[in-house]
Scaffold this motif. Structure first.
Motif, PDB file in Angstrom:
ATOM      1  N   THR A  97      -6.812  -4.064   9.151  1.00 36.41           N
ATOM      2  CA  THR A  97      -5.950  -5.181   8.739  1.00 36.41           C
ATOM      3  C   THR A  97      -4.659  -4.691   8.077  1.00 36.41           C
ATOM      4  N   PRO A 126      -0.921  -3.646   8.117  1.00 34.47           N
ATOM      5  CA  PRO A 126       0.220  -3.802   9.023  1.00 34.47           C
ATOM      6  C   PRO A 126       0.891  -2.480   9.388  1.00 34.47           C
ATOM      7  N   THR A 127       0.995  -1.544   8.444  1.00 29.67           N
ATOM      8  CA  THR A 127       1.696  -0.297   8.780  1.00 29.67           C
ATOM      9  C   THR A 127       0.821   0.594   9.665  1.00 29.67           C
ATOM     10  N   GLY A 159      -2.088   4.283   6.784  1.00 23.14           N
ATOM     11  CA  GLY A 159      -3.083   3.242   6.543  1.00 23.14           C
ATOM     12  C   GLY A 159      -3.672   3.460   5.156  1.00 23.14           C
ATOM     13  N   PRO A 160      -4.421   2.489   4.637  1.00 23.86           N
ATOM     14  CA  PRO A 160      -4.949   2.590   3.270  1.00 23.86           C
ATOM     15  C   PRO A 160      -5.888   3.770   3.058  1.00 23.86           C
ATOM     16  N   LEU A 190       3.441  -1.505   2.153  1.00 26.78           N
ATOM     17  CA  LEU A 190       4.081  -2.776   1.763  1.00 26.78           C
ATOM     18  C   LEU A 190       3.544  -3.316   0.439  1.00 26.78           C
ATOM     19  N   LEU A 191       2.452  -2.753  -0.019  1.00 23.23           N
ATOM     20  CA  LEU A 191       1.722  -3.284  -1.168  1.00 23.23           C
ATOM     21  C   LEU A 191       1.315  -4.749  -0.914  1.00 23.23           C
ATOM     22  N   CYS A 192       0.955  -5.002   0.345  1.00 24.64           N
ATOM     23  CA  CYS A 192       0.597  -6.379   0.729  1.00 24.64           C
ATOM     24  C   CYS A 192      -0.829  -6.728   0.310  1.00 24.64           C
ATOM     25  N   ARG A 193      -1.662  -5.729   0.096  1.00 22.40           N
ATOM     26  CA  ARG A 193      -3.032  -5.863  -0.380  1.00 22.40           C
ATOM     27  C   ARG A 193      -3.997  -6.489   0.634  1.00 22.40           C
ATOM     28  N   ALA A 194      -3.581  -6.512   1.915  1.00 20.59           N
ATOM     29  CA  ALA A 194      -4.523  -6.983   2.946  1.00 20.59           C
ATOM     30  C   ALA A 194      -5.756  -6.090   2.943  1.00 20.59           C
ATOM     31  N   CYS A 195      -5.556  -4.800   2.648  1.00 21.44           N
ATOM     32  CA  CYS A 195      -6.691  -3.860   2.635  1.00 21.44           C
ATOM     33  C   CYS A 195      -7.691  -4.219   1.541  1.00 21.44           C
ATOM     34  N   TYR A 245      -6.970  -0.892  -4.370  1.00 19.88           N
ATOM     35  CA  TYR A 245      -5.991   0.000  -3.764  1.00 19.88           C
ATOM     36  C   TYR A 245      -4.620  -0.099  -4.438  1.00 19.88           C
TER      37      TYR A 245
HETATM   38  S1  SF4 Z   1      -1.220  -2.627   0.863  1.00 19.83           S
HETATM   39 FE1  SF4 Z   1      -2.893  -1.871   2.115  1.00 19.83          FE
HETATM   40  S2  SF4 Z   1      -2.802  -3.143   3.959  1.00 19.83           S
HETATM   41 FE2  SF4 Z   1      -0.812  -3.380   2.950  1.00 19.83          FE
HETATM   42  S3  SF4 Z   1       0.512  -1.832   3.901  1.00 19.83           S
HETATM   43 FE3  SF4 Z   1      -0.373  -0.902   2.056  1.00 19.83          FE
HETATM   44  S4  SF4 Z   1      -2.178   0.180   2.776  1.00 19.83           S
HETATM   45 FE4  SF4 Z   1      -1.602  -1.273   4.387  1.00 19.83          FE
END
Ligand code: SF4
Ligand code: SF4
Length: 415
Positions: free
Chosen positions: A34, A36-37, A47-48, A76-81, A91
């Motif tokens: 999940t 994005p990068t 990836g995370p 992105l620090l989107c936190r989907a992980c 994370y």
């Molecule tokens: S926060 Fe997690 S899901 Fe989002 S870009 Fe960074 S490593 Fe990937």
């Protein structure tokens, strides 16, 4: 994941916290699915799981290099992980630690450093952004689309109702939003007025701390936070019921104040109180609408695609609320593919990583406009301005859709 903390870090509380987080990771890689990068770049270190490995190496004493920094910069620090992770790995805390370690060891080149300095000086400075907006607005037709689309739209209703209710809440003004989309907070004041709530504006609005925290200027970010606490404290002592956030990027940070200042003897209690009082607008309207449901009205031309910002769905773990509210008000909310993925805005990311950011926006808009919609709604000023640059339909904060006389007449008639 196994980790042997370097001796020089063993007495550091931040390193011990990071060690604990790393140990929770079982290396399963679910999070990559999940990210994005990882999806775009296909490299383990983008990836995370790969980034956790890189940060682990830093904590074990390996010197930081440019390549490691590039992989962490691209996050992105989107936190989907975090949403996906079955082991509850925090994370984002780990990444912030890794980024601070790298900043201390690897100095950036002059131009890059200047760009970051300018950004963290300009964006959180409300007076400066307001002055820039005033100077640029008369010339908007001459500006490139990328800049023109960031300016406030003409003809928006900025009226705010007078204070008239016993229920009083503090509106989190923010820095960028108050200058660039002032209609959002004006619409919020009018809608909440219909629910019997008076919104008080901050005396001195300013950055919640997010901009500097996310660009590894932790001390300055914490200074911003202490300033906000001092600014809000008189209203809290005067008995406001809640602090209302209309930008999920600010809300997620303010909800974290208690954690961020937990070791500050002077501010810890106040920070915790503020975090407890803070609500996202969707949480508030969801509860108020349950007490007095509005009657749905058929709305021709009301197909909405909702883009849920990462700071709402992954950061605050609020899902489905806005969609439910919009349906209650008679809007048709369409399903969006890959709704969990970031749009590429991500605070300052669109400026620092423009190539990835633009690709994510292309993908996001394709999904949002996959079937014809009349409007795209979202819940964060950064996403709104980022998507607006290339969207075929208007991109609004969702509260603007509720700020409609018919809906309120309907609400009043049935409340
Ligand atoms: S926060 Fe997690 S899901 Fe989002 S870009 Fe960074 S490593 Fe990937
Ligand atoms: S999903 Fe969680 S436990 Fe699995 S690799 Fe990612 S962070 Fe580690």
């Amino acid at each position: 994941m196994e980790i042997h903390l370097d001796k020089k870090f063993t007495d550091e509380p931040w390193a011990n916290e990071a060690e604990e987080i790393v140990r929770k990771c079982v290396h399963c890689g679910f999070c990559n699915a999940t990210c994005p990068t990882y999806q775009l770049l296909g490299h383990e270190s983008d990836g995370p799981r790969g980034r956790i490995y890189l940060i682990t190496q830093l904590l074990e004493g390996r010197p930081a290099d440019r390549e490691t920094r590039a992989h962490l910069d691209r996050c992105l620090l989107c936190r989907a992980c975090e949403t996906t992770c079955p082991s509850g790995v925090q994370y984002s805390r780990l990444l912030e630690t890794g980024r601070v370690m790298i900043e201390q060891q690897q100095h950036r080149g002059g131009l890059e450093r200047l760009q970051r300095k300018l950004m963290t000086w300009f964006i959180p400075n409300t007076e400066l952004t307001q002055t820039a907006v005033k100077l640029a607005t008369p010339w908007r037709r001459l500006l490139p689309k990328s800049l023109e689309s960031q300016l406030p739209l003409p003809g928006k209703n900025l009226h705010r109702p007078a204070s008239r209710h016993a229920r009083r809440m503090l509106l989190l003004g923010g820095c960028a939003q108050s200058s660039l989309t002032p209609e959002t907070n004006a619409a919020t004041s009018r809608v909440l007025d219909q629910f019997g709530i008076t919104l008080i504006s901050e005396a001195n609005s300013g950055c919640c701390g997010a901009v500097r925290l996310h660009t590894s200027e932790r001390d300055k970010g914490l200074r911003d936070i202490r300033q906000r606490i001092d600014s809000w404290w008189p209203d809290i002592q005067a008995g406001i019921e809640a602090i209302v956030s209309t930008a999920s990027g600010c809300g997620v940070t303010v909800k974290d104040y208690g954690e961020l200042l937990k070791d500050d003897p002077e501010y810890a209690d106040k920070a915790m109180t503020i975090s407890r009082l803070t609500v996202d607008l969707s949480e508030l309207i969801y509860v108020e609408s349950e007490k007095a449901p509005p009657h749905p009205q058929p709305r021709p031309g009301s197909r909405v695609a909702f883009h849920s910002p990462c700071t709402l769905q992954h950061g605050q773990r609020i899902t489905g609320r806005v969609e439910t509210i919009l349906r209650q008000y008679g809007f048709t909310v369409v399903a969006v593919n890959d709704a969990h993925l970031c749009c590429g805005s991500a605070g300052t990311y669109s400026l620092l990583q423009p190539v990835i950011s633009k690709q994510l926006r292309v993908n996001k808009l394709k999904n949002l406009q996959n079937i014809p919609v009349d409007v795209i709604a979202t819940a964060n000023v950064g996403c709104q301005l980022h998507l607006r640059q290339e969207a075929k339909v208007p991109v609004l904060h969702w509260i603007e859709l509720l700020d409609n006389n018919d809906a309120h007449a309907s609400f009043r008639a049935h409340s």
